[in-house]
Design an enzyme around this catalytic site. Structure first.
Site, short mmCIF file in Angstrom:
data_model
loop_
_atom_site.label_atom_id
_atom_site.label_comp_id
_atom_site.label_asym_id
_atom_site.label_seq_id
_atom_site.Cartn_x
_atom_site.Cartn_y
_atom_site.Cartn_z
N GLY A 51 -7.49 2.56 23.09
CA GLY A 51 -6.22 1.89 22.89
C GLY A 51 -6.24 1.05 21.62
CB SER A 78 -11.12 4.62 17.50
OG SER A 78 -11.48 3.41 18.11
CD GLU A 90 3.25 1.73 6.42
OE1 GLU A 90 3.60 2.90 6.12
OE2 GLU A 90 3.61 0.73 5.80
NE ARG A 91 -7.09 2.56 7.98
CZ ARG A 91 -8.04 2.28 8.88
NH1 ARG A 91 -7.94 1.19 9.61
NH2 ARG A 91 -9.08 3.07 9.03
CD GLN A 151 -6.48 -6.56 13.80
OE1 GLN A 151 -7.30 -5.70 13.54
NE2 GLN A 151 -6.10 -7.48 12.94
NE ARG A 205 -3.91 0.24 1.91
CZ ARG A 205 -4.89 0.61 1.08
NH1 ARG A 205 -4.92 1.82 0.60
NH2 ARG A 205 -5.83 -0.23 0.73
CD GLU A 232 -2.38 -6.69 7.40
OE1 GLU A 232 -2.99 -6.24 8.38
OE2 GLU A 232 -1.88 -5.97 6.51
#
Length: 305
Positions: free
Chosen positions: A81, A76, A102-103, A84, A62, A135
């Site tokens: 926290g 959020s 990475e996001r 995931q 990406r 992923e």
């Protein structure tokens, strides 16, 4: 809500487990500050790792991240926290390389976190690339060009054949081939696919057009007039039947490779079917057609007129 509770939420997974360590699928008591918790490996083990010790994945397929979506995720994470964990591989005593997530890593930085939960895996470069690609395909909805570039990179760097690649990413060989064909399109068309201006269906029709000038003309028509995929397919069939002609109506001689390359580059730059004519004496002309007054102004701006 108390300040202590808010701070706990901001620290992520450990805080949600009442500041316990989560190891091998079970909750263990948190170690005292004088004794460091042992680092564990594997997808059943979660470790708290400092963000500044994680470098991004050089194999990340990406290339663009939606800033608004990142900020929403960061907001959020600031409240709840990072639930995931990301996945990393260890590269040194206090250094890690991101495999996937990475996001989540970017959003955690925006949220001001200093450490995040992570799975630590052992992986070589080929496995890094494959895991990052898979992923992203499963989670991030790569655009078609990012997907095609990722497939090509796996073929080149992992020495995979198209059918082997299809097995890795659970896609049949024809689907992989269709994505790879997109990389043969001019840069301007690839950019339109990446930016969502034209669809995969449009692109599949365009890859059948060998003449660069005709291809870019159709590309411009899709954007200018909002042509449907079916209309583009019809237009492609019609233009494929029509040979290029000179001013007296006879088919032109095929231009040299160099002239074709220049014409293609100009057509890509101006997003218009540029015509380059070169005579035997080296003299010639460049013709840039326009479809409307707005289109003319667009071309003039590119020429700094």
């Amino acid at each position: 809500m108390s300040a202590d509770k808010r701070n706990a939420l901001g620290r992520g997974l450990g805080a949600l487990l009442n500041d316990s360590e989560y190891v091998n699928g079970t909750v263990a008591k948190k170690t005292s500050p004088a004794v460091a918790a042992p680092e564990t490996e594997g997808l059943k083990s979660v470790n708290a790792i400092k963000i500044n010790e994680i470098e991004v994945n050089p194999f990340q397929p990406r290339t663009e991240f939606d800033e608004q979506a990142l900020q929403e995720l960061a907001d959020s994470i600031s409240v709840q926290g990072l639930i995931q964990p990301v996945t990393v591989r260890k590269t040194g005593p206090r250094s890690y390389q991101l495999i996937s997530g990475e996001r989540r890593l970017r959003a955690s930085k925006l949220a001001g976190l200093t450490e995040i939960p992570a799975y630590v895996r052992t992986a070589n470069d080929q496995q890094m690339l494959e895991m990052a690609l898979i992923e992203n395909i499963q989670r991030e909805n790569l655009n078609a060009i990012e997907m095609a570039l990722s497939f090509q990179r796996m073929i080149d760097e992992c020495n995979l054949k198209q059918d082997e690649l299809g097995e890795r990413v659970s896609k049949n060989r024809s689907t992989v081939t269709n994505y790879l064909r997109l990389l043969k399109l001019p840069p301007a068309v690839q950019s339109s696919i990446r930016d969502g201006q034209i669809t995969m269906g449009h692109a599949r029709a365009l890859v059948n057009v060998e003449d660069a000038a005709k291809l870019l003309f159709i590309h411009h028509q899709i954007i200018e007039k909002g042509l449907s995929v079916r209309k583009v397919e019809e237009l492609v069939r019609e233009l494929q039947k029509t040979p290029a002609k000179n001013s007296i109506g006879k088919p032109t001689n095929k231009p040299s490779f160099q002239a074709q390359k220049i014409q293609s580059d100009l057509a890509s730059k101006f997003n218009s079917p540029v015509k380059l004519k070169v005579g035997q004496n080296g003299k010639g002309s460049i013709e840039i057609p326009f479809l409307s007054e707005d289109d003319l102004n667009r071309i003039l701006e590119m020429l700094d007129w």
